[in-house]
Scaffold this motif. Structure first.
Motif, PDB file in Angstrom:
ATOM      1  N   GLU A 135      16.113  13.574  -2.739  1.00 53.10           N
ATOM      2  CA  GLU A 135      16.662  14.579  -3.654  1.00 53.10           C
ATOM      3  C   GLU A 135      16.531  15.958  -3.039  1.00 53.10           C
ATOM      4  OE1 GLU A 135      15.749  16.072  -8.199  1.00 53.10           O
ATOM      5  OE2 GLU A 135      15.611  13.927  -7.744  1.00 53.10           O
ATOM      6  N   LEU A 136      17.657  16.709  -3.044  1.00 54.11           N
ATOM      7  CA  LEU A 136      17.691  18.006  -2.368  1.00 54.11           C
ATOM      8  C   LEU A 136      17.041  19.112  -3.187  1.00 54.11           C
ATOM      9  CD1 LEU A 136      18.750  19.622   0.086  1.00 54.11           C
ATOM     10  CD2 LEU A 136      20.869  20.008  -1.195  1.00 54.11           C
ATOM     11  N   LEU A 137      17.213  19.072  -4.517  1.00 55.81           N
ATOM     12  CA  LEU A 137      16.779  20.180  -5.366  1.00 55.81           C
ATOM     13  C   LEU A 137      16.117  19.651  -6.627  1.00 55.81           C
ATOM     14  CD1 LEU A 137      16.954  23.334  -5.885  1.00 55.81           C
ATOM     15  CD2 LEU A 137      19.060  22.843  -7.141  1.00 55.81           C
ATOM     16  N   ARG A 138      15.037  20.313  -7.042  1.00 54.15           N
ATOM     17  CA  ARG A 138      14.353  19.946  -8.276  1.00 54.15           C
ATOM     18  C   ARG A 138      13.826  21.223  -8.936  1.00 54.15           C
ATOM     19  NH1 ARG A 138      11.457  15.475 -10.396  1.00 54.15           N
ATOM     20  NH2 ARG A 138      13.061  14.196  -9.380  1.00 54.15           N
ATOM     21  N   GLN A 139      14.058  21.352 -10.251  1.00 56.84           N
ATOM     22  CA  GLN A 139      13.563  22.491 -11.016  1.00 56.84           C
ATOM     23  C   GLN A 139      12.807  21.993 -12.237  1.00 56.84           C
ATOM     24  OE1 GLN A 139      17.317  24.693 -11.628  1.00 56.84           O
ATOM     25  NE2 GLN A 139      16.427  26.353 -10.401  1.00 56.84           N
ATOM     26  N   GLY A 140      11.837  22.786 -12.680  1.00 56.08           N
ATOM     27  CA  GLY A 140      11.113  22.427 -13.884  1.00 56.08           C
ATOM     28  C   GLY A 140      10.051  23.462 -14.205  1.00 56.08           C
ATOM     29  N   TRP A 141       9.476  23.317 -15.395  1.00 56.94           N
ATOM     30  CA  TRP A 141       8.469  24.267 -15.867  1.00 56.94           C
ATOM     31  C   TRP A 141       7.083  23.841 -15.407  1.00 56.94           C
ATOM     32  CZ3 TRP A 141      10.747  28.452 -17.528  1.00 56.94           C
ATOM     33  CH2 TRP A 141      12.027  28.352 -18.065  1.00 56.94           C
ATOM     34  N   ALA A 142       6.318  24.807 -14.922  1.00 53.92           N
ATOM     35  CA  ALA A 142       4.954  24.557 -14.472  1.00 53.92           C
ATOM     36  C   ALA A 142       4.010  25.512 -15.200  1.00 53.92           C
ATOM     37  CB  ALA A 142       4.843  24.751 -12.963  1.00 53.92           C
ATOM     38  N   SER A 143       2.732  25.222 -15.118  1.00 59.56           N
ATOM     39  CA  SER A 143       1.736  26.052 -15.781  1.00 59.56           C
ATOM     40  C   SER A 143       1.587  27.391 -15.057  1.00 59.56           C
ATOM     41  CB  SER A 143       0.390  25.334 -15.807  1.00 59.56           C
ATOM     42  OG  SER A 143      -0.619  26.202 -16.280  1.00 59.56           O
ATOM     43  N   PRO A 144       1.758  28.511 -15.756  1.00 54.54           N
ATOM     44  CA  PRO A 144       1.585  29.819 -15.111  1.00 54.54           C
ATOM     45  C   PRO A 144       0.166  30.072 -14.633  1.00 54.54           C
ATOM     46  CG  PRO A 144       2.697  30.025 -17.248  1.00 54.54           C
ATOM     47  CD  PRO A 144       2.146  28.639 -17.158  1.00 54.54           C
ATOM     48  N   ALA A 146      13.268  16.394   5.486  1.00 52.27           N
ATOM     49  CA  ALA A 146      13.429  17.835   5.299  1.00 52.27           C
ATOM     50  C   ALA A 146      12.159  18.450   4.710  1.00 52.27           C
ATOM     51  CB  ALA A 146      14.613  18.123   4.384  1.00 52.27           C
ATOM     52  N   PHE A 147      11.927  19.710   5.036  1.00 54.45           N
ATOM     53  CA  PHE A 147      10.738  20.417   4.556  1.00 54.45           C
ATOM     54  C   PHE A 147      11.002  20.988   3.169  1.00 54.45           C
ATOM     55  CE2 PHE A 147       8.203  24.316   4.123  1.00 54.45           C
ATOM     56  CZ  PHE A 147       6.928  23.786   4.319  1.00 54.45           C
ATOM     57  N   PRO A 148      10.148  20.673   2.170  1.00 49.95           N
ATOM     58  CA  PRO A 148      10.355  21.212   0.822  1.00 49.95           C
ATOM     59  C   PRO A 148       9.786  22.631   0.691  1.00 49.95           C
ATOM     60  CG  PRO A 148       8.506  19.692   0.796  1.00 49.95           C
ATOM     61  CD  PRO A 148       9.041  19.691   2.206  1.00 49.95           C
ATOM     62  N   ALA A 149      10.594  23.541   0.182  1.00 47.16           N
ATOM     63  CA  ALA A 149      10.147  24.917  -0.060  1.00 47.16           C
ATOM     64  C   ALA A 149      10.174  25.182  -1.560  1.00 47.16           C
ATOM     65  CB  ALA A 149      11.050  25.911   0.668  1.00 47.16           C
ATOM     66  N   ARG A 150       9.104  25.790  -2.071  1.00 51.61           N
ATOM     67  CA  ARG A 150       9.004  26.049  -3.506  1.00 51.61           C
ATOM     68  C   ARG A 150       9.043  27.542  -3.804  1.00 51.61           C
ATOM     69  NH1 ARG A 150       4.380  21.879  -5.851  1.00 51.61           N
ATOM     70  NH2 ARG A 150       5.366  19.954  -5.092  1.00 51.61           N
ATOM     71  N   ASP A 151       9.642  27.841  -4.938  1.00 55.94           N
ATOM     72  CA  ASP A 151       9.729  29.214  -5.412  1.00 55.94           C
ATOM     73  C   ASP A 151       9.482  29.204  -6.915  1.00 55.94           C
ATOM     74  OD1 ASP A 151      10.357  32.027  -5.351  1.00 55.94           O
ATOM     75  OD2 ASP A 151      12.318  31.535  -6.206  1.00 55.94           O
ATOM     76  N   ALA A 152       8.733  30.182  -7.413  1.00 48.74           N
ATOM     77  CA  ALA A 152       8.430  30.252  -8.846  1.00 48.74           C
ATOM     78  C   ALA A 152       8.945  31.571  -9.422  1.00 48.74           C
ATOM     79  CB  ALA A 152       6.930  30.131  -9.094  1.00 48.74           C
ATOM     80  N   VAL A 153       9.538  31.487 -10.589  1.00 49.58           N
ATOM     81  CA  VAL A 153      10.030  32.664 -11.309  1.00 49.58           C
ATOM     82  C   VAL A 153       9.293  32.753 -12.636  1.00 49.58           C
ATOM     83  CG1 VAL A 153      12.019  33.775 -12.381  1.00 49.58           C
ATOM     84  CG2 VAL A 153      12.309  32.529 -10.233  1.00 49.58           C
ATOM     85  N   ASP A 154       8.610  33.873 -12.862  1.00 48.60           N
ATOM     86  CA  ASP A 154       7.869  34.062 -14.112  1.00 48.60           C
ATOM     87  C   ASP A 154       8.798  34.569 -15.211  1.00 48.60           C
ATOM     88  OD1 ASP A 154       5.404  33.268 -13.101  1.00 48.60           O
ATOM     89  OD2 ASP A 154       4.946  35.266 -12.349  1.00 48.60           O
ATOM     90  N   SER A 159      21.301  35.223 -10.417  1.00 50.94           N
ATOM     91  CA  SER A 159      21.427  33.764 -10.273  1.00 50.94           C
ATOM     92  C   SER A 159      20.135  33.050 -10.668  1.00 50.94           C
ATOM     93  CB  SER A 159      21.818  33.404  -8.842  1.00 50.94           C
ATOM     94  OG  SER A 159      20.843  33.859  -7.916  1.00 50.94           O
ATOM     95  N   LYS A 160      18.978  33.608 -10.271  1.00 56.46           N
ATOM     96  CA  LYS A 160      17.714  32.990 -10.657  1.00 56.46           C
ATOM     97  C   LYS A 160      17.492  33.106 -12.165  1.00 56.46           C
ATOM     98  CE  LYS A 160      15.209  33.383  -6.285  1.00 56.46           C
ATOM     99  NZ  LYS A 160      13.980  33.873  -5.618  1.00 56.46           N
ATOM    100  N   ALA A 161      17.897  34.230 -12.726  1.00 56.99           N
ATOM    101  CA  ALA A 161      17.786  34.378 -14.182  1.00 56.99           C
ATOM    102  C   ALA A 161      18.690  33.375 -14.890  1.00 56.99           C
ATOM    103  CB  ALA A 161      18.151  35.805 -14.588  1.00 56.99           C
ATOM    104  N   ASP A 162      19.876  33.120 -14.313  1.00 56.05           N
ATOM    105  CA  ASP A 162      20.782  32.130 -14.904  1.00 56.05           C
ATOM    106  C   ASP A 162      20.140  30.741 -14.928  1.00 56.05           C
ATOM    107  OD1 ASP A 162      22.697  34.058 -15.297  1.00 56.05           O
ATOM    108  OD2 ASP A 162      23.864  33.552 -13.501  1.00 56.05           O
ATOM    109  N   ASP A 163      19.410  30.397 -13.861  1.00 56.60           N
ATOM    110  CA  ASP A 163      18.713  29.103 -13.832  1.00 56.60           C
ATOM    111  C   ASP A 163      17.707  29.007 -14.975  1.00 56.60           C
ATOM    112  OD1 ASP A 163      20.117  28.339 -11.589  1.00 56.60           O
ATOM    113  OD2 ASP A 163      18.516  28.878 -10.182  1.00 56.60           O
ATOM    114  N   VAL A 164      16.955  30.089 -15.173  1.00 58.89           N
ATOM    115  CA  VAL A 164      15.970  30.121 -16.251  1.00 58.89           C
ATOM    116  C   VAL A 164      16.640  29.916 -17.603  1.00 58.89           C
ATOM    117  CG1 VAL A 164      14.398  31.635 -17.522  1.00 58.89           C
ATOM    118  CG2 VAL A 164      14.280  31.530 -15.023  1.00 58.89           C
ATOM    119  N   ILE A 165      17.685  30.682 -17.854  1.00 58.45           N
ATOM    120  CA  ILE A 165      18.359  30.634 -19.151  1.00 58.45           C
ATOM    121  C   ILE A 165      18.984  29.263 -19.393  1.00 58.45           C
ATOM    122  CG2 ILE A 165      20.162  31.663 -20.569  1.00 58.45           C
ATOM    123  CD1 ILE A 165      17.593  33.379 -19.975  1.00 58.45           C
ATOM    124  N   LYS A 166      19.577  28.689 -18.352  1.00 54.38           N
ATOM    125  CA  LYS A 166      20.209  27.371 -18.489  1.00 54.38           C
ATOM    126  C   LYS A 166      19.198  26.327 -18.923  1.00 54.38           C
ATOM    127  CE  LYS A 166      22.831  23.908 -15.892  1.00 54.38           C
ATOM    128  NZ  LYS A 166      23.440  23.564 -14.578  1.00 54.38           N
TER     129      LYS A 166
END
Length: 298
Positions: free
Chosen positions: A38-47, A116-124, A142-149
């Motif tokens: 799987e190329l891409l994965r998004q989800g909520w994590a503990s802040p 492939a090497f997995p790279a992670r990014d977090a948006v608060d 675009s990152k805000a759109d991901d959050v809202i979606k």
């Protein structure tokens, strides 16, 4: 902690959501590492990395959206595909055509994906239920759109709207420069970008430079509008306002740092910082909306 760049959204004020109910809604979208194919994965994590998807402090909520993306450099894909194309040419006596080459690259990408090497990014994400703010800590829409979606998919009937104001930020910022007068509780700093509205799209930028009123009026008379303007609010927070109503380069000034409480407990310090930030930024947003003519309704 202090958000650096924000995209603003509106909720009802007050919004009758609890941290527990919100966490329950987000649970179905909790982040898990992507499988090898799987190329891409998004989800909520503990802040706070304590298993809680919503961190609550003084009535304020903090969320964190994690994105994991596999890095597959196009140069590597092209190199492997080129080698395979050479093998095909030797076997069949002619090189693969354009369509076949495209399909070959797609197959190569699928084959390389597990390595492939997995790279992670977090948006608060900060939610202020009392004042009705949802704030995404990102400089890009675009990152805000991901959050809202994801939020709209997780929270049933989420009453979320984009922030709309009576005066366009570009028109308001241009008027402030033309009159050499900032709105109440604000001062104009030394960074600005003005851009022509005609076909030329000519642009002039100032960085750590005195914004001479006569220069500003000359550019405005020539048809330029202000696209970005550095401001300071109440001698407490400096920031840059954009024509898209984004707030960037947010920086708490010394008066806030001096008033910051001292504690040796990491959890308490985090909550103190979060409470300080949310209280100050909520007041800044209220004054900024007023400076832009108030919210547009209907």
């Amino acid at each position: 902690m202090f958000f650096k760049n924000v995209q603003l959204y509106r909720l009802p004020a007050p919004w009758g959501m609890t941290a527990e109910r919100l966490a329950e809604a987000l649970a179905s979208q909790a982040f898990a590492p992507a499988p090898s194919n799987e190329l891409l994965r998004q989800g909520w994590a503990s802040p706070r990395e304590n298993g809680q998807l919503v961190h609550a402090a003084n009535g304020q909520f903090l969320l964190s959206l994690v994105t994991e993306k596999k890095i597959l450099p196009s140069k590597v894909i092209n190199q492997v595909a080129k080698a395979k194309a050479a093998e095909l040419e030797e076997q069949q006596g002619f090189p693969p055509g354009k369509k076949a080459m495209k399909e070959l690259k797609e197959r190569v990408a699928d084959e390389l994906l597990p390595r492939a090497f997995p790279a992670r990014d977090a948006v608060d994400v900060w939610i202020d239920p009392k004042h009705g703010w949802l704030v995404v800590n990102s400089s890009t829409a675009s990152k805000a759109d991901d959050v809202i979606k994801l939020l709209l998919n997780a929270v049933d009937r989420l009453p979320l709207e984009s922030l709309r104001v009576q005066s366009s930020p570009a028109a308001a910022m241009t008027a402030w420069l033309e009159s050499d007068e900032a709105p109440h509780n604000f001062t104009i700093d030394q960074d600005a970008t003005l851009r022509a509205t005609g076909e030329s799209k000519s642009q002039i930028g100032y960085k750590r430079h005195t914004l001479d009123p006569e220069d500003m009026r000359r550019h405005i008379a020539a048809g330029k509008l202000c696209q970005r303007l550095a401001l300071t609010w109440n001698s407490r927070i400096s920031f840059v306002l954009t024509d898209q109503l984004s707030i960037k380069a947010i920086k708490p000034l010394d008066v806030l740092k001096e008033n910051d409480s001292v504690t040796f407990d990491q959890a308490e310090r985090f909550d103190n910082d979060f409470t300080l930030m949310s209280g100050e930024l909520a007041n800044l947003f209220a004054d900024l909306v007023e400076a832009l003519g108030g919210e547009a309704r209907g």
